[in-house]
Design a protein around this motif. Structure first.
Motif, short mmCIF file in Angstrom:
data_model
loop_
_atom_site.label_atom_id
_atom_site.label_comp_id
_atom_site.label_asym_id
_atom_site.label_seq_id
_atom_site.Cartn_x
_atom_site.Cartn_y
_atom_site.Cartn_z
N ASN B 137 0.84 -1.20 0.00
CA ASN B 137 0.00 0.00 0.00
C ASN B 137 0.87 1.25 0.00
O ASN B 137 0.68 2.15 -0.80
CB ASN B 137 -0.87 0.04 1.27
N PHE B 138 1.81 1.29 0.92
CA PHE B 138 2.57 2.54 1.10
C PHE B 138 3.52 2.80 -0.06
O PHE B 138 3.59 3.90 -0.61
CB PHE B 138 3.31 2.52 2.43
N GLN B 139 4.27 1.78 -0.45
CA GLN B 139 5.26 2.03 -1.50
C GLN B 139 4.59 2.31 -2.85
O GLN B 139 5.07 3.14 -3.63
CB GLN B 139 6.28 0.89 -1.57
N THR B 140 3.48 1.65 -3.11
CA THR B 140 2.75 1.93 -4.35
C THR B 140 2.22 3.37 -4.34
O THR B 140 2.27 4.08 -5.35
CB THR B 140 1.60 0.91 -4.51
N LEU B 141 1.75 3.78 -3.19
CA LEU B 141 1.25 5.15 -3.04
C LEU B 141 2.35 6.17 -3.35
O LEU B 141 2.15 7.12 -4.12
CB LEU B 141 0.75 5.33 -1.60
N VAL B 142 3.51 5.99 -2.74
CA VAL B 142 4.58 6.98 -2.89
C VAL B 142 5.21 6.92 -4.29
O VAL B 142 5.53 7.96 -4.87
CB VAL B 142 5.64 6.81 -1.79
N LEU B 321 5.52 14.71 -0.74
CA LEU B 321 5.84 13.49 -1.49
C LEU B 321 5.89 12.27 -0.56
O LEU B 321 5.19 11.29 -0.78
CB LEU B 321 7.18 13.68 -2.21
N VAL B 322 6.68 12.35 0.49
CA VAL B 322 6.90 11.13 1.29
C VAL B 322 5.71 10.76 2.16
O VAL B 322 5.57 9.60 2.56
CB VAL B 322 8.17 11.20 2.16
N THR B 323 4.84 11.71 2.46
CA THR B 323 3.61 11.34 3.18
C THR B 323 2.42 11.25 2.23
O THR B 323 1.32 10.95 2.67
CB THR B 323 3.26 12.37 4.27
N ALA B 324 2.65 11.51 0.95
CA ALA B 324 1.54 11.52 -0.03
C ALA B 324 0.40 12.35 0.55
O ALA B 324 -0.73 11.88 0.69
CB ALA B 324 1.10 10.10 -0.36
N ASP B 326 -1.88 14.58 0.14
CA ASP B 326 -3.30 14.74 -0.19
C ASP B 326 -4.07 13.43 -0.13
O ASP B 326 -5.30 13.43 -0.20
CB ASP B 326 -3.49 15.44 -1.55
N GLN B 327 -3.37 12.33 -0.03
CA GLN B 327 -4.04 11.04 0.20
C GLN B 327 -3.04 10.10 0.83
O GLN B 327 -2.38 9.32 0.15
CB GLN B 327 -4.57 10.44 -1.11
N PRO B 328 -2.92 10.14 2.14
CA PRO B 328 -1.79 9.44 2.77
C PRO B 328 -1.96 7.93 2.92
O PRO B 328 -1.11 7.29 3.53
CB PRO B 328 -1.68 10.13 4.14
N ALA B 329 -3.01 7.35 2.36
CA ALA B 329 -3.12 5.88 2.37
C ALA B 329 -3.75 5.45 1.05
O ALA B 329 -4.62 6.14 0.51
CB ALA B 329 -3.95 5.40 3.54
N LEU B 330 -3.30 4.30 0.56
CA LEU B 330 -3.80 3.85 -0.73
C LEU B 330 -5.16 3.18 -0.61
O LEU B 330 -5.96 3.25 -1.54
CB LEU B 330 -2.79 2.86 -1.34
N GLY B 331 -5.42 2.53 0.50
CA GLY B 331 -6.72 1.84 0.62
C GLY B 331 -6.75 0.50 -0.06
O GLY B 331 -7.82 0.00 -0.42
N GLY B 332 -5.58 -0.12 -0.24
CA GLY B 332 -5.56 -1.46 -0.80
C GLY B 332 -6.22 -2.46 0.14
O GLY B 332 -6.20 -2.29 1.35
N VAL B 333 -6.84 -3.48 -0.45
CA VAL B 333 -7.48 -4.54 0.33
C VAL B 333 -6.96 -5.89 -0.15
O VAL B 333 -6.25 -5.97 -1.16
CB VAL B 333 -9.02 -4.47 0.21
N TYR B 334 -7.32 -6.94 0.57
CA TYR B 334 -6.81 -8.29 0.34
C TYR B 334 -8.02 -9.20 0.50
O TYR B 334 -8.52 -9.35 1.62
CB TYR B 334 -5.75 -8.53 1.41
#
Lengths: 479, 479
Positions: B137-142, B321-324, B326-334
């Motif tokens: 989630n985090f690395q894809t976001l950044v 950039l490093v906190t992204a 305007d949207q600090p989490a991607l919201g990926g699910v599993y």
């Protein structure tokens, strides 16, 4: 994931260190303050957190062969070595000899107040800057967010569920720690449970239900495995049918001498569904089965749900808490404020800004926190090298018209406490629960208007009058 | 900071594991997909990142004595042990035997597409869920954020400066990695430089200037220590005077056979100041001295500054950039998507939602990416157990009216690549530069309208028609 390293820094700290070393000013005694200029989340307060991991990083600071070899390989654009061999030798022997005075973890802190005062050789202070900012900025941010979320939940427990969407492995781990300091009851994060002794809590996922052909069967199997620890997630297919299935399981558990802990709602209209679920559970003879709610909650949604009469006993808060979603960075800075002259006296230093309020505060600072009838009445940032006594006038640096006088004799404490002397700890690590209790005690001394989520009262925190004048004088000298 | 641990998980994964074990369904062969439902930042694409650290975590997965002792001490509300001793024994012997198919790092990924397909015993897949989500989630976001920032900067270099305000030590470290994959030229983060080989860059801080009595002296001392690596920060007191001082130093450097690298602007009107600084530098004979700008930049501010004619050569981008931010989490699910039946065939599984688009996608999924004349034309998510050939129709699951037909014979590749078989890596770790190059190559195949920051064209990514119908059938069966 990584362990502490002196390379947790910006390159420019190392190039500046090389330049201090070359300019023979490396040992220049200096004072830096770590502070932020605005309270996060448009709130009325912040909760300091992160000191203990910051001290651990400072203690661990040591350049080993791997780090020095890496630095030796760095080149400039002109293909010359970036660092001289003698300088790298100096780094290899370097141990940080800093004095650290800090706001204890869990304590209140306000804009412009130092969270940390760092005193020591300027090269040492500079090499610590980036890691200190990184650790304290984030944990202070999340502890503050957690305090807000817990305030919105009133006395109901809040469990931090955020690991999966936290900013990296340690983003989650640090956030669980800070969220507990700020008032959360527990975390889903098992590693944080193991390392910090934070209570770990959890329910089950939709996948558990989906792995069986039938929801009731899934609940029964879970309750068999966890008869004393079942909170059933009821919204995989149809939430109210899920509640009925949970009640069937609750009856079976009771027959065997166990009680269902709770049900969890993770989607839909949480206000209405929680009322319906509560009514069903009560009617079936399970008034003690808790209703847990989750799904993108934050302090504002929790407050709104409570105002709508939601019957929610426990709040699971994840992403918005651990990423501090509405303001994911604190914006703390680390500014040089004084240099020691040859005669031993301190010379104040200031960083100008086009906006006076953004200019830094010179001196060696401490915060005096005044209290009257058990409530906090104001904070005066003062210079420890100037006397402060009798009546104290506090001036808001963002708006010098706003002033508050504190009567002579008012009860006070000085907020910054010694944490390190010449690189050695002054006190042993405290249990994390102590920070959490400090936070609860501090919040209890704040006027409810300051605790309010939206448009809070502004707590009187500013510069002691004499310091204010000294800062004005310095600012004027540059104009 | 911490090293990899199997306890980087939510407690409920462990209680579910105990329940699978007790229900004797632990070895049930399952398929989970890790995906997100909406592209971040209202953008047109995402860049996958985080696979390598995720694989490292999976490989390191092992419960040691410390972890098992901790789990053995956990109690239920009824004060009974949370986990049975036999189950903990089972955990102690457990090695994850998962098959992982993944979108390679740096590759494009769109909403609903699996970033990862995880196949194996359901207990294993469940114990991996939280850590996989956390890392990817985090690395894809950044990485995605970085690609946007670099797009805004056009061909100018972007340096990631964010460590001090990143979300914890590893938040910064992971972010530097992902930002480089996404297109940044370098980082200020020295640890990321050491571990990942990312170029490290930097200037100096205001404190350097403030530690001298005079700005010119400060610049001279810095240039003496770093003659081939000086970028001078000119805004400590008065920016344009600072530029004059930098020019003085540039002349002295040139006399000694060196060249000043650049100047940095960190406050004020960056458009106007950069034009003034450029004019002064050019007039003084220093057309090659770069103008570096920083100060709360993001892709929108960079785009705006470029439109205003700012003369900025290098962008230093940190917090946003490093906190992204305007949207600090991607919201990926599993989500569980299939279970293997006794006869060896796969039974699709679906998680319902009140909104059809939020319901999960059943099956064992792969993504076919079609290309025509060097540009990407569409992605079809399909079930590997169904044949797909000839003309392919893609259906947008959020809006089934939106469909796209891909002619038979169109060039394609399948995006998910095998990464692990039964817990063992399929390929050796690739150099991080390979992921960065993959990202550049992939972005070059996207229509400019999709790359646009605001209101981008929507890339046709959706369900292959047969899969769409199968999902509709399953959804209908629950109504």
């Amino acid at each position: 994931m990584i362990t502490n390293s002196p390379l947790q820094t910006d390159l420019y700290q190392l190039t500046m260190a090389a330049a201090y070393w070359q300019a023979a000013t490396a040992e220049q005694e200096s004072v830096f303050h770590l502070f932020f200029r605005r309270l996060p989340f448009k709130g009325g307060y912040a909760i300091a957190a992160g000191l203990e991991p910051a001290l651990e990083w400072l203690e661990s600071f040591r350049f080993g062969t791997a780090e020095l070899d890496y630095l030796a390989g760095l080149k400039t654009k002109a293909a010359t070595p970036l660092f001289k061999e003698e300088f790298l030798g100096y780094l290899g022997d370097l141990r940080l000899k800093l004095d650290i005075d800090a706001v204890p973890e869990g304590e209140l802190v306000f804009a412009h107040e130092p969270v940390l005062r760092v005193q020591g050789p300027i090269l040492h202070a500079q090499l610590a800057e980036t890691a200190l900012l990184n650790i304290l900025n984030f944990q202070t941010l999340v502890a503050t967010k957690a305090a807000r979320v817990c305030h919105a939940a009133a006395r109901s427990p809040v469990v931090e569920f955020g690991y999966r969407r936290a900013q990296g492995p340690d983003g989650g781990y640090s956030a669980s720690r800070a969220a507990w300091i700020g008032g959360c009851t527990g975390t889903s994060n098992v590693l944080a449970g193991q390392r910090f002794g934070i209570p770990v809590l959890g329910t089950h996922a939709h996948s558990w239900v989906m792995s069986f052909d039938d929801e009731l069967e899934a609940f029964e199997r879970y309750a068999e495995a966890m008869p004393d620890n079942s909170t059933l997630l009821v919204d995989t297919y149809d939430t109210l049918k899920g509640v009925d299935h949970a009640i069937t399981v609750a009856r079976k558990l009771r027959e065997k001498g166990h009680e269902l802990n709770g049900i969890r709602l993770d989607s839909g209209d949480l206000a209405w569904l929680s009322q319906q679920a509560r009514a069903k559970l009560d009617a079936a003879g399970f008034p003690d089965v808790k209703v847990v709610a989750s799904n993108d909650l934050d302090e504002h949604i929790i407050e709104s749900l409570r105002h709508q009469g939601a019957r929610i006993d426990t709040w699971g808060v994840g992403t918005n808490l651990v990423t501090a979603a509405d303001q994911p960075a604190l914006g703390g800075v680390y500014k040089l404020a004084a240099l020691r002259k040859a005669d031993g006296s301190w010379q104040p230093r200031i960083k100008l800004s086009e906006q006076t309020a953004k200019s830094s505060i010179p001196g060696r600072l401490q915060v005096r926190r005044f209290e009257s009838e058990g409530m906090l009445v104001g904070d005066a940032i003062y210079d420890v090298d100037r006397s402060i006594s009798g009546e104290v006038e506090i001036v808001d640096p963002s708006d010098p018209i706003r002033r508050k006088k504190i009567a002579a004799g008012t009860v006070y404490k000085d907020v910054l406490q010694p944490a390190m002397k010449a690189g050695a700890r002054v006190f042993a690590p405290e249990p994390l629960a102590a920070a959490r209790e400090r936070c609860q005690a501090a919040l209890a001394k704040l006027h409810p208007g300051i605790l309010r989520l939206a448009n809070p009262h502004s707590y009187p925190a500013g510069l002691e009058q004499g310091l204010y004048q000294e800062r004005e004088r310095l600012l004027a000298s540059f104009r």
